[in-house]
Design a protein around this motif. Structure first.
Motif, short mmCIF file in Angstrom:
data_model
loop_
_atom_site.label_atom_id
_atom_site.label_comp_id
_atom_site.label_asym_id
_atom_site.label_seq_id
_atom_site.Cartn_x
_atom_site.Cartn_y
_atom_site.Cartn_z
N VAL A 128 0.84 -1.20 0.00
CA VAL A 128 0.00 0.00 0.00
C VAL A 128 0.88 1.25 0.00
O VAL A 128 0.69 2.17 -0.82
N LEU A 129 1.85 1.29 0.89
CA LEU A 129 2.71 2.46 1.01
C LEU A 129 3.57 2.66 -0.23
O LEU A 129 3.81 3.80 -0.67
N MET A 130 4.02 1.56 -0.82
CA MET A 130 4.93 1.62 -1.97
C MET A 130 4.23 1.93 -3.29
O MET A 130 4.86 2.00 -4.34
N THR A 131 2.92 2.08 -3.24
CA THR A 131 2.16 2.41 -4.45
C THR A 131 1.32 3.67 -4.24
O THR A 131 1.48 4.65 -4.97
N ALA A 132 0.47 3.66 -3.23
CA ALA A 132 -0.44 4.80 -3.00
C ALA A 132 0.32 6.08 -2.68
O ALA A 132 -0.10 7.18 -3.07
N VAL A 349 11.31 0.78 3.80
CA VAL A 349 11.46 2.17 4.24
C VAL A 349 12.48 3.01 3.48
O VAL A 349 12.55 4.22 3.73
N ALA A 350 13.27 2.46 2.60
CA ALA A 350 14.34 3.25 1.98
C ALA A 350 13.79 4.42 1.17
O ALA A 350 14.31 5.53 1.23
N GLY A 351 12.73 4.17 0.39
CA GLY A 351 12.14 5.25 -0.41
C GLY A 351 11.73 4.83 -1.80
O GLY A 351 10.59 5.06 -2.22
N PRO A 352 12.63 4.21 -2.60
CA PRO A 352 12.21 3.68 -3.90
C PRO A 352 11.15 2.60 -3.73
O PRO A 352 11.16 1.86 -2.75
N SER A 353 10.22 2.51 -4.68
CA SER A 353 9.14 1.53 -4.56
C SER A 353 9.69 0.11 -4.69
O SER A 353 10.61 -0.15 -5.46
N HIS A 354 9.08 -0.81 -3.97
CA HIS A 354 9.48 -2.22 -4.09
C HIS A 354 8.73 -2.93 -5.22
O HIS A 354 8.91 -4.13 -5.42
N VAL A 355 7.90 -2.21 -5.95
CA VAL A 355 7.26 -2.79 -7.14
C VAL A 355 8.25 -2.66 -8.30
O VAL A 355 8.47 -1.57 -8.84
N LEU A 356 8.86 -3.79 -8.66
CA LEU A 356 10.01 -3.80 -9.58
C LEU A 356 9.81 -4.83 -10.69
O LEU A 356 9.07 -5.80 -10.51
N PRO A 357 10.49 -4.65 -11.82
CA PRO A 357 10.39 -5.64 -12.90
C PRO A 357 11.04 -6.96 -12.51
O PRO A 357 12.09 -6.99 -11.89
N THR A 358 10.38 -8.06 -12.89
CA THR A 358 10.87 -9.40 -12.58
C THR A 358 11.14 -10.17 -13.87
O THR A 358 10.84 -9.70 -14.97
N ASN A 366 11.57 -0.37 -15.82
CA ASN A 366 12.09 0.13 -14.55
C ASN A 366 11.08 -0.11 -13.44
O ASN A 366 9.93 -0.48 -13.68
N GLY A 367 11.51 0.10 -12.22
CA GLY A 367 10.61 -0.02 -11.09
C GLY A 367 9.59 1.10 -11.08
O GLY A 367 9.76 2.15 -11.71
N LEU A 368 8.51 0.87 -10.34
CA LEU A 368 7.43 1.86 -10.23
C LEU A 368 7.95 3.12 -9.56
O LEU A 368 8.64 3.07 -8.54
N THR A 369 7.60 4.28 -10.14
CA THR A 369 7.96 5.56 -9.53
C THR A 369 6.77 6.50 -9.61
O THR A 369 5.77 6.23 -10.29
#
Length: 419
Positions: A128-132, A349-358, A366-369
């Motif tokens: 939720v946090l890494m997207t919204a 918690v680092a900041g970049p989203s954890h939704v990433l290409p697999t 690239n990863g979600l930004t």
């Protein structure tokens, strides 16, 4: 243990979508298109074992607020701090409109986005946090979440994260049916402009099938990590990094690479020791049994070649002078450099989203930004003098393409100004 050459000869990317399930997923999509809320209620009963009425599809805002208020203070502080860190980082990389001139780009947020948050084997408030949060930074007008209904109700921490991230609506609908609902809309769930977030094979296939009718972030496959270590790496730390990935699910893939055979053996021994302490041991064993690779390389060049071949979701470099790898690794969803940048810190918690290409998609994705929630349109506002200089070239190309009206549209203005 593989040599680099042995690994290259046998390595195959994982299947991100099982096409044998395509018909079943398409049937679900069609039923949601035809029956709307009724289909979602039927599928909740069939797939999730949950009885819902149409007025229960949406989780009230008051329930999110209540979940937030009932969090223990330590967890609340952790989620709040994660939100702040994510927001700060995403704000720092957000596109900004160029200074206006005769040619520039106008940047606007998407109107409504939908987020899929898994809720089966585990609940993921971090998703939720890494997207919204990214949608908030972008200025998206409306953010909705769909997540599978649970017999005991939606996970309270997930709902609290929705409250922290200022999600507008949360709906109880999982799997392909949840994706279809966001793509086409139902009586309760509105149609969105773009769908993001990870999910299982059915979710991945559904996103693939609705793409074009709605935007998507990517087709997510099994989670994965590539770890490069040398004699300076802490064996216990690396072993736990492997296990942190393996505990996601039985299909999670882990790659351990080194030029040091003794270090590889030591890390493997530590993995065997540390996994016995883990609560998700059966999941870990399934992952390690079929999807764990230990690779011995002859030197740095060969190591980099293998890392770029895998094009992993997460690439962790735990060697001396680890930063030297940054410019050499061309295909990675995210890089984690040094012993104090474990993949798990990026998950939360680092900041970049954890939704990433697999599954090797880091070759082109690239990863979600925050910028995935923005769209641009070019603005062309030429002065007469600039048009006069450009028009003859455009007229000549139009003539070559035998598009007379294109030519004349330019020529009539150019000739008028020539007079």
């Amino acid at each position: 243990m593989y040599t680099a050459e042995e690994f290259k000869n046998q390595y195959k990317s994982a299947n991100q979508t099982d096409l044998s399930k395509a018909k079943a997923v398409m049937d679900i999509i069609h039923k949601v298109q035809e029956s709307g809320d009724d289909a979602l209620i039927d599928y909740a009963r069939q797939f999730d074992g949950v009885e819902l009425d149409s007025d229960q599809l949406e989780v009230p805002i008051a329930e999110m607020r209540k979940a937030y208020n009932e969090l223990d203070s330590e967890l609340r502080d952790a989620l709040e701090e994660a939100y702040k860190q994510i927001y700060k980082y995403q704000e720092s990389i957000k596109w900004s409109t160029m200074p206006k001139s005769e040619l520039y780009q106008n940047i606007q947020p998407l109107n409504r986005i939908g987020i899929y948050v898994p809720g089966g084997k585990a609940s993921y408030p971090s998703t939720v946090l890494m997207t919204a949060t990214l949608a908030n930074v972008a200025g998206v007008r409306e953010t909705i979440i769909v997540t599978p209904p649970q017999p005991g109700g939606i996970n309270k921490t997930t709902l609290a994260a929705c409250f922290i991230a200022q999600v507008d609506h949360v709906y109880q609908s999982g799997g392909a049916q949840g994706i279809a609902a966001m793509a086409y809309g139902t009586e309760t769930i509105p149609k969105v402009d773009k769908i993001v977030g990870p999910g299982n094979q059915y979710v991945a296939l559904a996103k693939k099938l609705v793409y074009g009718d709605v935007g998507i972030d990517s087709i997510a496959g099994p989670s994965e990590i590539v770890l490069v270590v040398d004699e300076t790496a802490n064996e216990e730390w690396v072993a736990l990094d492997v296990l942190a990935q393996a505990e996601h699910d039985e299909m999670a893939r882990t790659f351990l690479i080194s030029t040091n055979k003794e270090k590889l053996a030591a890390v493997e021994a530590e993995i065997d020791k540390q996994k016995l302490k883990q609560s998700r041991l059966s999941v870990i064993n399934g992952s390690l049994k079929d999807h764990h690779y230990t690779i011995l390389t002859s030197g740095k060049r060969e190591t980099i070649e293998i890392v770029n071949l895998i094009a992993g979701e997460h690439v962790s470099i735990q060697t001396k002078n680890a930063e030297e790898y940054i410019s050499e690794i061309k295909t990675a969803g995210a890089l984690f450099i040094g012993p104090y940048s474990p993949e798990a810190i990026g998950d939360y918690v680092a900041g970049p989203s954890h939704v990433l290409p697999t599954n090797g998609n880091a070759r082109f994705a690239n990863g979600l930004t925050v910028n995935d929630f923005l769209r641009t349109n070019s603005v062309i506002q030429l002065k007469k003098e600039t048009f006069q200089k450009m028009a003859p070239f455009g007229m000549r190309i139009a003539k070559e393409e035998e598009l007379q009206a294109h030519h004349d549209s330019l020529a009539v203005r150019w000739k008028e100004e020539e007079k």
